[in-house]
Design a protein around this motif. Structure first.
Motif, PDB file in Angstrom:
ATOM      1  N   LEU A 159       0.839  -1.200   0.000  1.00 17.27           N
ATOM      2  CA  LEU A 159       0.000   0.000   0.000  1.00 17.27           C
ATOM      3  C   LEU A 159       0.875   1.250   0.000  1.00 17.27           C
ATOM      4  N   SER A 160       0.357   2.328  -0.560  1.00 15.38           N
ATOM      5  CA  SER A 160       1.058   3.613  -0.540  1.00 15.38           C
ATOM      6  C   SER A 160       0.667   4.391   0.727  1.00 15.38           C
ATOM      7  N   ALA A 161       1.431   5.434   1.010  1.00 18.60           N
ATOM      8  CA  ALA A 161       1.107   6.290   2.159  1.00 18.60           C
ATOM      9  C   ALA A 161      -0.327   6.802   2.031  1.00 18.60           C
ATOM     10  N   GLU A 162      -0.668   7.179   0.812  1.00 19.07           N
ATOM     11  CA  GLU A 162      -2.017   7.678   0.517  1.00 19.07           C
ATOM     12  C   GLU A 162      -3.080   6.643   0.917  1.00 19.07           C
ATOM     13  N   ASP A 163      -2.871   5.406   0.477  1.00 17.27           N
ATOM     14  CA  ASP A 163      -3.817   4.330   0.800  1.00 17.27           C
ATOM     15  C   ASP A 163      -4.010   4.213   2.304  1.00 17.27           C
ATOM     16  N   ILE A 164      -2.889   4.262   3.004  1.00 17.27           N
ATOM     17  CA  ILE A 164      -2.918   4.093   4.461  1.00 17.27           C
ATOM     18  C   ILE A 164      -3.683   5.238   5.110  1.00 17.27           C
ATOM     19  N   MET A 165      -3.408   6.466   4.662  1.00 22.95           N
ATOM     20  CA  MET A 165      -4.121   7.626   5.198  1.00 22.95           C
ATOM     21  C   MET A 165      -5.619   7.474   5.035  1.00 22.95           C
ATOM     22  N   GLU A 166      -6.018   7.046   3.836  1.00 17.37           N
ATOM     23  CA  GLU A 166      -7.452   6.908   3.566  1.00 17.37           C
ATOM     24  C   GLU A 166      -8.085   5.803   4.401  1.00 17.37           C
ATOM     25  N   ASP A 167      -7.439   4.652   4.392  1.00 12.41           N
ATOM     26  CA  ASP A 167      -8.017   3.503   5.107  1.00 12.41           C
ATOM     27  C   ASP A 167      -8.164   3.778   6.595  1.00 12.41           C
ATOM     28  N   LEU A 168      -7.153   4.389   7.189  1.00  9.76           N
ATOM     29  CA  LEU A 168      -7.182   4.580   8.648  1.00  9.76           C
ATOM     30  C   LEU A 168      -7.713   5.961   9.034  1.00  9.76           C
ATOM     31  N   LYS A 169      -7.947   6.803   8.024  1.00 12.79           N
ATOM     32  CA  LYS A 169      -8.420   8.165   8.280  1.00 12.79           C
ATOM     33  C   LYS A 169      -7.486   8.917   9.218  1.00 12.79           C
ATOM     34  N   ILE A 170      -6.233   8.946   8.850  1.00 17.57           N
ATOM     35  CA  ILE A 170      -5.255   9.686   9.630  1.00 17.57           C
ATOM     36  C   ILE A 170      -4.577  10.711   8.727  1.00 17.57           C
ATOM     37  N   SER A 171      -3.927  11.665   9.344  1.00 20.06           N
ATOM     38  CA  SER A 171      -3.315  12.752   8.581  1.00 20.06           C
ATOM     39  C   SER A 171      -2.042  12.281   7.895  1.00 20.06           C
ATOM     40  N   ARG A 172      -1.616  13.090   6.940  1.00 19.77           N
ATOM     41  CA  ARG A 172      -0.394  12.781   6.204  1.00 19.77           C
ATOM     42  C   ARG A 172       0.814  12.689   7.146  1.00 19.77           C
ATOM     43  N   GLY A 173       0.917  13.684   8.017  1.00 17.09           N
ATOM     44  CA  GLY A 173       2.055  13.724   8.931  1.00 17.09           C
ATOM     45  C   GLY A 173       2.117  12.495   9.823  1.00 17.09           C
ATOM     46  N   ASN A 174       0.990  12.155  10.354  1.00 15.72           N
ATOM     47  CA  ASN A 174       0.885  10.995  11.229  1.00 15.72           C
ATOM     48  C   ASN A 174       1.299   9.726  10.484  1.00 15.72           C
ATOM     49  N   ALA A 175       0.760   9.568   9.293  1.00 14.21           N
ATOM     50  CA  ALA A 175       1.080   8.389   8.492  1.00 14.21           C
ATOM     51  C   ALA A 175       2.588   8.331   8.246  1.00 14.21           C
ATOM     52  N   ASN A 176       3.131   9.422   7.808  1.00 16.93           N
ATOM     53  CA  ASN A 176       4.563   9.455   7.502  1.00 16.93           C
ATOM     54  C   ASN A 176       5.420   9.084   8.713  1.00 16.93           C
ATOM     55  N   MET A 177       5.146   9.731   9.829  1.00 17.66           N
ATOM     56  CA  MET A 177       5.940   9.495  11.034  1.00 17.66           C
ATOM     57  C   MET A 177       5.921   8.035  11.455  1.00 17.66           C
ATOM     58  N   ASN A 178       4.732   7.465  11.430  1.00 17.44           N
ATOM     59  CA  ASN A 178       4.597   6.101  11.933  1.00 17.44           C
ATOM     60  C   ASN A 178       5.107   5.057  10.947  1.00 17.44           C
ATOM     61  N   ILE A 179       4.973   5.341   9.648  1.00 15.53           N
ATOM     62  CA  ILE A 179       5.555   4.424   8.667  1.00 15.53           C
ATOM     63  C   ILE A 179       7.068   4.400   8.850  1.00 15.53           C
ATOM     64  N   ARG A 180       7.623   5.579   9.055  1.00  9.59           N
ATOM     65  CA  ARG A 180       9.073   5.645   9.230  1.00  9.59           C
ATOM     66  C   ARG A 180       9.512   4.880  10.486  1.00  9.59           C
ATOM     67  N   ALA A 181       8.755   5.077  11.558  1.00 14.58           N
ATOM     68  CA  ALA A 181       9.082   4.357  12.793  1.00 14.58           C
ATOM     69  C   ALA A 181       9.016   2.848  12.567  1.00 14.58           C
ATOM     70  N   LEU A 182       7.996   2.397  11.851  1.00 15.16           N
ATOM     71  CA  LEU A 182       7.855   0.963  11.580  1.00 15.16           C
ATOM     72  C   LEU A 182       9.024   0.443  10.755  1.00 15.16           C
ATOM     73  N   MET A 183       9.507   1.273   9.836  1.00 19.59           N
ATOM     74  CA  MET A 183      10.662   0.845   9.041  1.00 19.59           C
ATOM     75  C   MET A 183      11.915   0.809   9.912  1.00 19.59           C
ATOM     76  N   ASP A 184      12.052   1.794  10.795  1.00 22.29           N
ATOM     77  CA  ASP A 184      13.188   1.792  11.729  1.00 22.29           C
ATOM     78  C   ASP A 184      13.213   0.508  12.558  1.00 22.29           C
ATOM     79  N   TRP A 185      12.057   0.091  12.971  1.00 27.96           N
ATOM     80  CA  TRP A 185      11.962  -1.103  13.800  1.00 27.96           C
ATOM     81  C   TRP A 185      12.125  -2.387  12.979  1.00 27.96           C
ATOM     82  N   GLY A 186      12.056  -2.253  11.666  1.00 26.76           N
ATOM     83  CA  GLY A 186      12.178  -3.439  10.818  1.00 26.76           C
ATOM     84  C   GLY A 186      10.873  -4.219  10.705  1.00 26.76           C
ATOM     85  N   LEU A 187       9.758  -3.547  10.964  1.00 29.80           N
ATOM     86  CA  LEU A 187       8.465  -4.239  10.903  1.00 29.80           C
ATOM     87  C   LEU A 187       7.769  -4.008   9.568  1.00 29.80           C
TER      88      LEU A 187
END
Lengths: 165, 165
Positions: free
Chosen positions: B41-69
């Motif tokens: 899924l793209s960041a856009e997809d995630i924002m839409e599905d979870l109804k969260i803001s762009r910033g929130n999506a970006n921050m948390n995707i990055r954190a998940l990548m940092d963690w290797g998840l």
DNA sequence: CAAAAGTTTCAGAAGTGATTGAAAATATTG
DNA sequence: CAATATTTTCAATCACTTCTGAAACTTTTG
């Protein structure tokens, strides 16, 4: 470093650690204070040492007793209640694991069970069912393992530790 | 229950579980969404599905990548970045343990080391030194055990599980 | 290189959970 | 049983973390 500085630092560190473990900051600090106290303390003592309110002290002492991390000690001739901490670290960890298992893993297992009832066709549905199945399998294993672990005596940990190295 | 209801329920439950594990609610929900998505899924997809803001999506995707998840997946011919989740549960758990070990256990070991330098006499000091020694011993064992665990492959867990039952 | 697409940052808003403190309840004593 | 000591409760407040959204920044494309 003198003893008082050491104690303060320990209480501070234990509080910070606890807040990542479902044990609130104050709850962990009270536990730390009791761990390093050479004798039982009253609610009053705890309030003064940690500079927290009566209500806060009461709530968190009770929570610690619920978790089995702190015990009440009644002194003859004293009206107040005194408290002592569980000092066996393996026991402390086991009790925390038991609480979290109950609060987190078990509800998740229940939901996974419910999710097995999902019906549908197509790649979405198939993938979903497969993911749920995998997680359920894993969670059930984890649950059984944690059960064993919580029931085990202090030597178990030492044994596993030895086997692993 | 149909697939969509099931997905929603799963995302909700995974989010709640995560928030007890040092993984923020949204971070866990994104992971859940990617787990049950049959493709990246793209960041856009995630924002839409979870109804969260762009910033929130970006921050948390990055954190998940940092963690290797979560991993980035670049599709040829597409400008957007797409994301997929680590789906091996044992791997997920290992990665979370590794993070928490680094963030919690290791700082505590450092502090316990410092506390060994406490000097003083009397029952207070003696009790303190003893408690710190016990905790340090236990923590070092736990640290070594977790190291092994984090390095181990997925079968390790199965083996230990079998041995315990 | 200008326009378009996509990503990151961050100050303030919102939400969540912890804490206070005073009042109510309970228990103990003479 | 009244006086006193102690514990418990809870609404209001406070502290902390997370989230939003718009602006800044970066990358890609023609």
């Amino acid at each position: 470093m003198n003893v008082q500085e050491g104690k303060d630092k320990f209480i501070q560190a234990w509080g910070a650690l606890g807040s990542n473990w479902g044990v609130s900051r104050t709850m962990a600090q009270i536990h730390a204070l009791l761990l390093i106290a050479p004798h039982a303390l009253s609610a009053e003592d705890i309030m003064e040492d940690l500079k927290i309110s009566r209500g806060n002290a009461n709530m968190n002492i009770r929570a610690l007793m619920d978790w089995g991390l702190v015990y009440k000690e009644l002194k003859t001739g004293e009206r107040k209640e005194f408290f002592i901490a569980e000092k066996d670290m393996w026991d402390v960890v086991k009790k925390i694991i038991a609480q979290r298992k109950k609060k987190e893993l078990e509800p998740m297992l229940k939901i996974l069970e419910e999710l097995s009832a999902v019906e549908g066709t197509g790649p979405d549905a198939e993938n979903f069912v497969q993911v749920v199945r995998d997680i359920k399998l894993f969670s059930n294993k984890a649950n059984a393992t944690l059960d064993k672990l919580v029931q085990s005596d202090s030597n178990w940990f030492v044994k596993v530790f030895m086997n692993m190295i």
